[in-house]
Structure formats: C-alpha cells, structure tokens
Design an enzyme around this catalytic site. Structure first.
Site, PDB file in Angstrom:
ATOM      1  CB  SER A   1      50.861  22.818 -13.149  1.00 14.04           C
ATOM      2  OG  SER A   1      51.022  22.566 -11.768  1.00 14.04           O
TER       3      SER A   1
ATOM      4  CE1 TYR B   1      45.378  20.902 -14.896  1.00 17.96           C
ATOM      5  CE2 TYR B   1      47.449  20.948 -13.686  1.00 17.96           C
ATOM      6  CZ  TYR B   1      46.490  21.583 -14.439  1.00 17.96           C
ATOM      7  OH  TYR B   1      46.646  22.917 -14.757  1.00 17.96           O
TER       8      TYR B   1
ATOM      9  NE  ARG C   1      52.205  21.507  -1.978  1.00 10.10           N
ATOM     10  CZ  ARG C   1      52.753  20.395  -1.471  1.00 10.10           C
ATOM     11  NH1 ARG C   1      53.995  20.448  -0.998  1.00 10.10           N
ATOM     12  NH2 ARG C   1      52.085  19.267  -1.459  1.00 10.10           N
TER      13      ARG C   1
END
Length: 321
Positions: A113, A142, A215
């Site tokens: 990611s 994460y 984003r």
C-alpha cells in the site's frame, strides 16, 4: 478463451485473499487468461500458521502468487488494533514468501500500500521515498508490516535470484469493498453514509476531519489489470506504485459520492476528527513506462461501485466486517 498474455510457464496462479476486494478482482481478471487459479479460504488455510502454509504450497504445484491477503481497515481499526495489524500481516507475508521459495514458485507478486511511504514525503510520491522519514502514526502498524513484506521479497530476489517483487496500490475502491460503518476506508464509508442519509431523508451529513486532505483513488479492476501486466514484465522493479497520479480533496470526493448516490442535503466537516496524512498521491511514471495506465476515471468508477453496492446489499452479500 483468448490466448494468455502471461508468460507460458505461469499456468497455476495462487491468489491469496481471493474473497477480499482485491483478490476477487484479480480472480475476475485472470478469467481472461489461460491459467488455473488456485484459492484457499481462511477456513481451509490459516496464513499465520507456518506449517499449514508450507504444506499448502508443497501440495499445489504453484507457478505464481498474487499475494492480496491482508488484515485491513480504516483509521479507527488501525488505531484500535495495531498489534493485530502488525503481527498478523507480518506472519502472513513471511510464511507465504518463505513457502513459495521452498516450493520453487517462479513468480511472487506481493501487494502493499502507498501508506508504506513517509507521512510528509514530497508529492507525488516516488518509489525511492521509502524509508526516508517517519510514517503516518494512524496506520504505522500496517505500513510496517507491508514494508517488511516488500523488503523480504527484495531480499529473496537479491540473495537467491528469484522473481519476487511488489506492487504498492494507492487507495482502492470497487465491487466487494468493506462497508463497515467504523472500520471501512473513506470511500466505502462515504458511499454507505450518503446512501443511508438519502433513504432516511437526513438533511446533513458530517464527514471526518477538515475535508482538506488530498487522496488518490484507483478502481480495483484497474489494479487487477495492472497486476497481471506486472506478472508479464520480464525485469520489473522491486516495487512499483500502482495508481492514477490524480488526486482530489476529501470534501470534493464527498461531493462526488453524494452526487453519485443522489443525496441532495448539506455536507459538513468535523475538524475534531483526525485527517490522517495531509496529501497522498503517487508518481506512476515507473509503471506507465512499462506500458500500463489506468482506464477507469473516478466518476465512472463510483457509478460502477454504487451499482455493485446496491446489488450486494439486495443479495444480502454486503461486506461489513
């Protein structure tokens, strides 16, 4: 079936995490290829169990792996369960990469990611920004797990000469997303909230944060196509960004979701809630240089996603975990 665009030696491809949004999209994309897709449900294979993973790989004669398995969630989930987000994801990655090497898997494509990159790195994010600064605290656990998986693939490739490499997708959305009211990511959360507000006749929807963070979003079937493309690249980078290179503010995103859903009320912001990373947009020059670029823009992707949301909800198959 049309002739496969994948290398002929990749006949049996294991898609880890096939019931998730990404894994499901990869399986859909592989239907267009002349390959056998291998899957295993969580009940059949616990990827945190080293012995079980070794046994699975030894029995399956797998040629390639697309590793889309992960414990995932939004800001709340990441903040609430950092132990699980770090430990479970590290265990799943390390066990699978090691077992793939032992079983002589020809290709291992690990999915991470863009949260692996520093919180405040220059924008748009280039691959070389990795490990140049502190991570975003709200998803640090994460991100650390995904960095470990990426680096392990890089090290196996360097030390043993195997074709283990990684792809770092930007924010994803599409059919099969998780619509949990607290643990989902921003876009599915917005779809559900605006949909329910429309049905309830709510006049105002309040979104978390200031609405100013920017984003980038990639439709999940575009990601799946990019991954199949990368499986066919002879000498891919150790890791490569996968995205659109286009971003927008969360407030603008909320307005587009509201328009897609048909919500006509007012949108307000709540600055007391966390914003997360201020800006996150990828540089996708490296991927585009290899011959791939996205096809589905955000407006079209949202339309398809909302249609899928309604169909999944009607069939009682909406994910909310």
């Amino acid at each position: 079936m049309s002739e496969s665009t994948l290398p002929p030696e990749l006949k049996r491809i294991y898609v880890a995490g096939h019931r998730g949004m990404v894994g499901g999209a990869v399986c859909r994309r592989l239907e267009r290829e002349d390959v056998q897709v291998v899957t295993a449900s969580r009940n059949d294979l616990d990827l945190t169990d080293a012995a079980a993973v070794e046994d699975f790989f030894s029995r399956q004669s797998i040629d390639a792996v697309v590793f889309a398995a992960a414990k995932v969630g939004g800001i709340v989930a990441n903040n609430t369960y950092p132990v699980e987000f770090l430990s479970d994801n590290v265990l799943m990655a390390t066990h699978s990469i090691k077992a793939a090497y032992h079983s002589k898997v020809k290709r291992f494509l690990f999915l991470g990611s863009t949260c692996i990159y520093p919180r405040d790195c220059p924008q748009p994010i280039v691959e070389d920004s990795l490990l140049t600064g502190p991570l975003e605290p709200t998803n640090e656990a994460y991100a650390l797990a995904k960095i470990a998986g990426l680096k392990l693939c890089q090290y196996y490739r360097r030390q043993y000469g195997v074709m283990f490499h990684s792809a770092m997708p930007t924010n994803l959305y599409g059919p099969g997303d998780n619509y949990h009211p607290e643990h989902s990511h921003v876009l599915p959360a917005l779809i559900r909230r605006f949909h329910e507000a429309k049905l309830d006749g709510t006049e105002t929807v309040t979104i978390w944060g200031t609405g100013s963070p920017r984003r980038e979003f990639l439709y999940v079937d575009d990601l799946a196509d990019a991954l199949v493309h990368l499986l066919g690249v002879n000498d891919p980078p150790d890791w490569v960004n996968v995205g659109t290179g286009v971003d927008q503010t969360i407030l603008d995103l909320a307005k587009l979701v509201a328009e897609t859903v048909g919500f006509e009320g007012k949108i307000e912001t709540d600055p007391s809630r966390p914003d997360g990373t201020p800006v996150k947009c990828t540089n996708v020059d490296r991927l585009q240089a290899s011959g791939w670029r996205h096809r589905v823009d955000l407006a079209e992707g949202l339309r398809r996603t909302y249609e899928a949301f309604l169909a999944e909800q009607s069939a009682g198959q909406l994910r909310a975990v």
